[in-house]
Design an enzyme around this catalytic site. Sequence first.
Site, PDB file in Angstrom:
ATOM      1  N   ARG A 156       0.854  -1.180   0.000  1.00 41.33           N
ATOM      2  CA  ARG A 156       0.000   0.000   0.000  1.00 41.33           C
ATOM      3  C   ARG A 156       0.896   1.240   0.000  1.00 41.33           C
ATOM      4  NH1 ARG A 156      -2.051  -3.598   3.853  1.00 41.33           N
ATOM      5  NH2 ARG A 156      -4.151  -4.386   3.393  1.00 41.33           N
ATOM      6  N   LYS A 180      -2.150  -2.741   7.800  1.00 41.90           N
ATOM      7  CA  LYS A 180      -3.353  -2.390   8.552  1.00 41.90           C
ATOM      8  C   LYS A 180      -3.418  -3.201   9.841  1.00 41.90           C
ATOM      9  CE  LYS A 180      -6.362  -0.815   4.814  1.00 41.90           C
ATOM     10  NZ  LYS A 180      -7.661  -1.024   4.126  1.00 41.90           N
ATOM     11  N   ARG A 254      -0.768  -1.618  -7.304  1.00 36.44           N
ATOM     12  CA  ARG A 254      -1.004  -2.744  -6.385  1.00 36.44           C
ATOM     13  C   ARG A 254      -1.948  -3.766  -7.013  1.00 36.44           C
ATOM     14  NH1 ARG A 254      -1.336  -4.251  -0.764  1.00 36.44           N
ATOM     15  NH2 ARG A 254      -3.446  -4.716  -0.061  1.00 36.44           N
TER      16      ARG A 254
END
Length: 305
Positions: A156, A180, A254
């Site tokens: 990311r 995350k 991505r």
Amino acid sequence: MSPKKRSVPAERPQDATLDAWLDHLAAERGLARNSVAAYRRDLEALLTQLAGRGLAAALQDDLLVALRRMRTAGRSPRSVARWLVAVRGYYTWLAQEGAIAENPAARLTPPKVWKTLPKVLDGSDVVRLLEAPDRAEPRGARDAAMLEVLYATGLRASELCGLRLSDLRLDAGYLRCVGKGSKERVVPLGAEASLALQTYLGSGREALLAGKRTETVFVGRAGRPLSRQGFWKLIKAHGRRAGIRASLSPHVIRHSFATHLLENGADLRVVQMLLGHADISTTQIYTHVNRERLKRLYRDFHPRA
């Protein structure tokens, strides 16, 4: 002539229970900083609409009014769904803490969110993008390294911009990143990405640092860490330079990373691990991309399609 009065920015609405819930999300559940900030914006907007009443005083009708306002304003189903996640999470926590007798968000239903297929670059566009930076100058060496690493790992944008020197294991051909939920994962680096990183770290980075010291791998002006927004802009600039007409963003790269892996036979579970997805259903969207691509190829090339 009287001097112009400076405009005073509006004060942010305050609510102690909101601060406590956000602290809980960050400290105990390890929620990413960007997610915490988004939840804060959503609930502060609700607090403003309550006009002086605290969030804990909201009724179900108040939340329904807020929902109608968002739909009238043209907010997307995905945006409304995120707002609902924040609102339901906050009021569920309040109820568990005993701060409210009844959860006003318990019966709110999220809008239907249509899954859109991610945009993906073809192989020739990827090559043109990776070759666009001028690797002979410091910024070009940095940009080339960032693009190569992004396509080689599928990180990311926040993960890429947050890389530290201690995260790199170029001799072993991998890097470590924190994604995350503060979850750490190890991602292999290809030969081209490793070479681009070595080139940047060998000379370009020192030139950009201008004598400063930082653990952050990718730096911008005066040695400051390069922001996600700055990286977004440079991707678009190199895309224009390469003559790529498709809309570009870090997420498109991505998506391309994941799709190209699956097209070349990678296992879905492996792609899930590389992307850092907690749930494989999130990764399965790329199988839909492959099916759509196969249908298009069939239509274009089969004589009886």
